[in-house]
Design an enzyme around this catalytic site. Structure first.
Site, PDB file in Angstrom:
ATOM      1  N   ARG A 247      53.861  49.346  61.103  1.00 50.20           N
ATOM      2  CA  ARG A 247      52.581  49.972  60.793  1.00 50.20           C
ATOM      3  C   ARG A 247      52.868  51.396  60.323  1.00 50.20           C
ATOM      4  NH1 ARG A 247      49.836  51.364  65.925  1.00 50.20           N
ATOM      5  NH2 ARG A 247      50.290  53.504  65.330  1.00 50.20           N
ATOM      6  N   HIS A 251      47.192  53.690  64.262  1.00 53.27           N
ATOM      7  CA  HIS A 251      46.532  52.462  64.746  1.00 53.27           C
ATOM      8  C   HIS A 251      45.168  52.339  64.066  1.00 53.27           C
ATOM      9  CE1 HIS A 251      44.560  49.525  67.234  1.00 53.27           C
ATOM     10  NE2 HIS A 251      43.674  50.416  67.629  1.00 53.27           N
ATOM     11  N   TYR A 260      53.093  60.143  69.439  1.00 52.60           N
ATOM     12  CA  TYR A 260      53.863  59.140  70.179  1.00 52.60           C
ATOM     13  C   TYR A 260      55.066  58.569  69.436  1.00 52.60           C
ATOM     14  CZ  TYR A 260      50.430  56.176  67.654  1.00 52.60           C
ATOM     15  OH  TYR A 260      49.635  55.587  66.713  1.00 52.60           O
TER      16      TYR A 260
END
Lengths: 346, 324
Positions: A247, A251, A260
């Site tokens: 990805r 998100h 993160y």
């Protein structure tokens, strides 16, 4: 037990093995990937402009989605999640519907008659068993239709994954489980979803075949899914396919991946861009060039503009209409509430 | 006509429903053993193991698979063994079963039936006696029905299978074999949303459903002997419920007693009370009484009698209403 992911097209565009599809078909898949990327960029931009609600970008996963969706027949079903617009569009789900849904309108979930694609699942993992039930129903009805469900690495942590895999294997339903392992479930890496070496390994526990494919290789994905679909159609049961991908974006438009994950990791995956390798391959075959690229991008842009215009032309549901699709016929209670809203407003 | 228990009336209905190839019955132990309450006795033999399907032990999977079948054009009937075991499937029920029609704006629908034995009164094991109907009545997009007689068990189940929307079909455990009655042979339906007048009366309206209907009826018979005329209404459907029948009755009697064995707080009775006061406040001659279970876990066998409303408790509430 894990083997190297199945691959046909190396990141540099070199083909290993036989050509699984005619060049013209590969060009078509590539063009669909270009369209998908243009739409993804358009949707992210529209979200920033406040024209879409939260949006879940799929940049980097185009090969996985297009490769898998292209292995289905018109009579097959797709049961996918919120990040799978590229796959849904390829199955005939209009881009205008996909955008309409993301503007915050339930009518985006109304696929045209004949398009066997469910509205995208928003809750994680609950939809996989639907592809089991659908496939089961098709078999009971005596058709040879197959159902493919798409989900992410995070969804495999849900108990529903277990129940869906188990039902499918026990009843040998013609279902294909297609996991896009994109490395991250919001802020958690796959290593925090499972201690198994691969997600495909989990298939063993269900008596099912599991395999890992390079999810950024549209040809390998297409080939793996085509075989799984054919196995399912032949009544030989379900398959779990883990497509290793990444990805590239957040998100959703509401989170910041900088909190993160290491930007270097993102860059390393950009090197393995799923579009670039197909383009390189097609160019070496003389089936693609700068002009074709410019034309594909131009057409995709026009298509996106048209879909956005169509979606934004739709007037919002009026108050009456929010009651009208809860049941085939609204209950007397809903009619009473509808009258109340009409009379008093909110 | 056939003389049937509730359980056999349900078997009869399932057998008739299964004549349609779009209908399947799936659940834990529904095939070989005929279900834990033997409701599907003989159906696997009659319709085959592909149509009367023994599933793995997985309630969410059962309901989720049934949902998928329904979306694909079938009319599955899912059986959950006991209401206390239905909760793992709530995600499917809430997020998918009750929503798909709206989230696809009629493009996809879920005409499935989820049969759930429910209720206390037989001293069953823990988790086997719940009355959690209010959980289901609070979920948009579902219908919820509760038969209390063999006739209605058959007619409502056939109506539920024919309904184009998902129906939660609650089967009162203690009634499965407690009563026998004449039930018409062959297919017939009882309309969902229509209450049944159990006994007519003039002084007090008692509204009940499921296993509480018999208790209310018994209370009414006792009170009749002492000169109180009690009207008993069996709701039969909770979603949608028959507001008109209840309100019309209360306007005549001026008094109401609502009975259910589910916990009192936010029980379905609260909805009935609220609706009565909206429509018939000035007809009321006494506060509306509620006779309910307590806000406790259903006690196990030895103390269960402290929990389940009895005909005496209903009669006492009627007397209070008359004095009110």
């Amino acid at each position: 037990m894990s083997a190297e992911p199945q691959q046909l097209l190396a990141p540099d565009g070199t083909l290993h093995g036989d050509l699984p599809l005619p060049l013209g078909e590969i060009s078509r898949l590539y063009r669909a990937m270009v369209v998908a990327r243009v739409f993804d960029g358009k949707c992210s931009a529209m979200q920033r402009q406040g024209r879409l609600a939260t949006y879940a970008p799929y940049e980097g996963q185009e090969a996985a989605q297009i490769g898998a969706a292209s292995a289905l027949e018109a009579s097959d079903w797709l049961v996918a999640s919120y990040r799978d617009a590229a796959a849904m569009a390829l199955r005939g789900y209009p881009w205008s519907n996909l955008i309409l849904g993301r503007t915050g309108d339930e009518r985006g979930g109304h696929a045209p008659e004949g398009v066997r694609v469910l509205p995208p699942s928003i809750t994680v993992g609950g939809h996989m068993i639907h592809a089991v039930g659908i496939a089961w129903a098709e078999r009971l009805k005596g058709t040879d239709a197959v159902a493919l469900t798409m989900f992410g690495d995070g969804a495999t942590s849900e108990g529903d994954f277990h129940e869906a895999m188990n039902f499918a294997a026990v009843f040998a339903t013609p279902t294909v489980f297609f996991c896009q392992n994109n490395g991250w479930a919001i802020s958690l890496p796959t290593s925090r979803q499972t201690a198994a070496e691969t997600i495909a390994d989990k298939a063993v526990g269900y008596g099912m075949t599991g395999l890992v494919v390079d999810g950024n290789d549209v040809l390998a994905v297409h080939e793996a899914v085509r075989r799984a679909v054919s196995t399912a159609r032949a009544g030989e049961g379900p398959t779990l396919i883990e497509a290793l991908t990444y990805r590239i974006g957040p998100h959703t438009t509401t989170d910041d991946p900088g909190r993160y994950r290491d930007p270097a990791e993102v860059e390393s995956w950009r090197e393995r861009d799923p579009l670039r390798r197909v383009r390189r391959f097609l160019e070496t075959q003389g089936a693609w060039d700068e002009d074709a690229q410019a034309a594909a991008e131009h057409d995709a842009g026009l298509e996106a503009e048209a879909a956005v215009a169509a979606a934004e032309m739709v007037a919002a549901l009026d108050g009456d209409e929010i009651f009208s699709a809860m049941y085939a016929v609204p209950t007397i209670h809903l009619e009473e509430q509808r009258a109340r809203l009409r009379r008093d407003g909110r | 006509m056939a003389d049937l228990t509730v359980a056999r009336a349900l078997t009869d209905a399932l057998d008739i429903a299964l004549a349609d190839p779009a209908v399947v019955l799936l659940g834990e132990d529904v095939g070989a053993t005929g279900g834990v309450f033997r409701v599907s006795d003989g159906l696997r033999e009659a319709h085959g193991p592909d149509r009367v399907i023994d599933t793995p032990v997985a309630e969410s999977g059962i309901v989720g698979a049934a949902f998928g079948m329904a979306v694909a054009g079938m009319r599955p009937i899912a059986e959950i063994q006991f209401m206390g075991f239905s909760y793992p499937a709530l995600d499917q029920v809430i997020n998918h079963v009750g929503r798909v029609r709206n989230r696809s704006r009629h493009r996809f629908t879920a005409p499935l039936v989820i049969r759930i034995p429910y209720g206390a009164g037989i001293g069953a094991a823990e988790h086997h006696s719940e009355s959690a109907e209010a959980i289901y009545t609070h979920i948009p997009g579902l219908k919820v029905v509760v038969p209390s007689t063999p006739h209605d068990a058959k007619g409502l189940l056939l109506a539920a299978v024919a309904d184009d929307d998902p129906v939660i079909f609650l089967e009162p455990i203690r009634l499965y074999r407690a009563v026998r009655a004449e039930v018409p042979e062959g297919p017939f339906t009882v309309p969902i949303g229509a209450a049944r007048l159990v006994v007519g009366g003039e002084d007090v309206t008692v509204v009940a459903y499921g296993a509480m209907v018999r208790e209310a009826e018994a209370a009414a018979a006792e009170l009749a002997a002492s000169g109180t005329s009690v009207e008993v209404i069996d709701l039969r459907s909770l979603v949608p419920w028959d507001v008109e029948a209840v309100v019309e009755s209360v306007r005549r009697t001026g008094r109401a007693v609502i009975v259910h064995e589910a916990p009192r707080t936010t029980g379905f009775g609260a909805e009935i009370v609220a609706t009565i006061q909206e429509h018939a406040l000035y007809s009321l001659r006494a506060p509306i009484e509620r006779v309910t279970g307590w806000d406790t876990v259903v006690p196990l066998r030895r103390a269960e009698h402290h929990y389940v409303p009895t005909r005496a408790a209903i009669a006492a509430a009627v007397v209070r209403a008359m004095e009110g």
